[in-house]
Design a protein around this motif. Structure first.
Motif, short mmCIF file in Angstrom:
data_model
loop_
_atom_site.label_atom_id
_atom_site.label_comp_id
_atom_site.label_asym_id
_atom_site.label_seq_id
_atom_site.Cartn_x
_atom_site.Cartn_y
_atom_site.Cartn_z
N HIS A 109 0.81 -1.22 0.00
CA HIS A 109 0.00 0.00 0.00
C HIS A 109 0.85 1.28 0.00
CE1 HIS A 109 -3.63 2.32 1.23
NE2 HIS A 109 -2.76 3.04 1.90
N HIS A 113 1.09 4.32 -2.84
CA HIS A 113 0.90 5.77 -2.67
C HIS A 113 1.94 6.53 -3.51
CE1 HIS A 113 -2.33 6.70 0.09
NE2 HIS A 113 -1.93 5.82 0.99
N SER A 134 0.52 9.86 5.69
CA SER A 134 -0.85 9.36 5.76
C SER A 134 -1.29 9.24 7.22
CB SER A 134 -0.94 8.00 5.05
OG SER A 134 -0.31 7.02 5.83
N ASP A 301 -6.71 6.98 0.13
CA ASP A 301 -6.69 5.60 -0.35
C ASP A 301 -7.61 5.35 -1.55
OD1 ASP A 301 -4.91 5.21 1.62
OD2 ASP A 301 -6.27 4.17 2.98
ZN ZN Z 1 -3.05 5.08 2.53
#
Ligand code: ZN
Ligand code: KG4
Length: 332
Positions: A109, A113, A134, A301
């Protein structure tokens, strides 16, 4: 390469379709149920993902005008994130891949980004520096290639998004507080209140000290004037935001110098912050850097970024097996 991508690491259920590196759809369903609890409740997140995943995937396919049988691979977020939430996306991706007899691509993840910068023009050129900010992470990433990344600095405690969200909670704003602080800060004086920046050596960060300092500051001021928060909300937001950005950019400057780099990107939910975007832009002009700021839709996200990261891996034949399981913590 026709790719379906699935993201379910936190409180957004998202699916995207990418065809030969071009994003055709990016559907995001944000779970609103957490607002009333002041933060993401992991068990509720898993249940919401279960409810949303089929309609979100169907909408993504429909919008891209792609049928399941045309898919060549399925990319999914393996981690990091909430384990129960990740399990929903991972299990769904595995089942669908199995039934269609196509390969799986596991995606980190946090790398996704960073790679969101490759969805649209202008794209950075490797190597470059990325500040990923984040709700769960604050990282300075040296990006050498699509899967070759090195964390050269990170937070030793809270993430900067947490500092935004916790400050928001202290002044009575609902979750997630980051965007609300951003909005209120526009009407406030950033230099009205001073908060300590802390002195962390090297390229690492720490945000737990400033969180405590804000708490004590508010307690002291409320003792003097019970209406302090109501009367000074915009100034508090502007001053806190100013300090958090100052902390972030100080290490960015240092890292850019150390790496002798002229390209800087920001990524992650907090990169949607208008103050951070503007101040990085100004700093970039002064320092003659190329600054890469993601479109708002790719900051928080979304499966579009998972598709982009998945695409880079799929074209290199980097697939994973059906025995893959999600990871709450996942290294690069
Ligand atoms: Zn994230
Ligand atoms: O990347 P993300 O969507 O989820 C994680 O992987 O954590 O980031 C969510 C974080 C939250 O802390 C939220 O408050 C923050 O990003 N955020 C912002 C803004 N928009 C989202 N923080 C400050 N200003 C914003 N405009």
């Amino acid at each position: 390469m026709i790719l379906l991508a699935i993201e379910s690491s936190c409180d957004e259920t998202s699916a995207a379709v990418m065809v030969n590196g071009e994003l055709k759809s990016n559907i995001i369903s944000t779970q609103l149920i957490h607002t009333q609890w002041g933060g993401v409740v992991p068990e509720l997140a898993s249940r919401e993902h279960q409810k949303a995943i089929i309609p979100v995937v169907e909408e993504a396919l429909q919008k891209a005008n792609i049928s399941k049988n045309q898919l060549n691979a399925i990319a999914f977020t393996r981690g990091p994130g909430l384990l129960g939430a990740l399990l929903v996306g991972t299990s769904f991706a595995k089942s669908l891949a199995l039934s269609l007899n196509i390969p799986l691509v596991e995606v980190n993840h946090m790398q996704a980004h960073v790679l969101a910068h490759f969805i649209d023009e202008p794209k950075p050129i490797f190597p470059f520096l990325c500040l990923t900010v984040s709700g769960g992470h604050t990282q300075l990433v040296w990006v050498k290639g699509p899967t070759e990344m090195e964390i050269i600095g990170e937070t030793l405690d809270d993430a900067v998004g947490e500092a935004f969200d916790k400050t928001a909670k202290l002044i009575g704003l609902h979750y997630p507080g980051g965007p609300l602080i951003d909005k209120l800060a526009k009407e406030g004086d950033p230099l009205k209140f001073k908060f300590p920046m802390g002195e962390i050596p090297g390229l690492n960060y720490s945000f737990s000290g400033i969180k405590t300092a804000i708490l004590y500051f508010l307690q002291k001021e409320i003792q003097k004037n019970p209406n302090f928060v109501e009367e000074s909300k915009a100034d508090i937001c502007a001053s806190v935001q100013y300090t958090l950005i100052e902390i972030l950019l100080k290490k960015v400057k240092r890292a850019m110098r150390e790496k002798n780099c002229t390209q800087i990107a920001i990524a992650g939910g907090v990169s949607a912050n208008s103050g951070l975007r503007k101040r990085l832009q100004d700093l970039g002009e002064k320092e003659k850097w190329n600054v890469f700021i993601p479109a708002f839709s790719y900051c928080t996200d979304n499966a579009g970024m998972i598709a982009m990261a998945g695409h880079f891996k799929a074209i290199q034949g980097e697939f994973c097996g059906q025995d893959v399981s999600p990871l709450a913590r996942m290294e690069f």
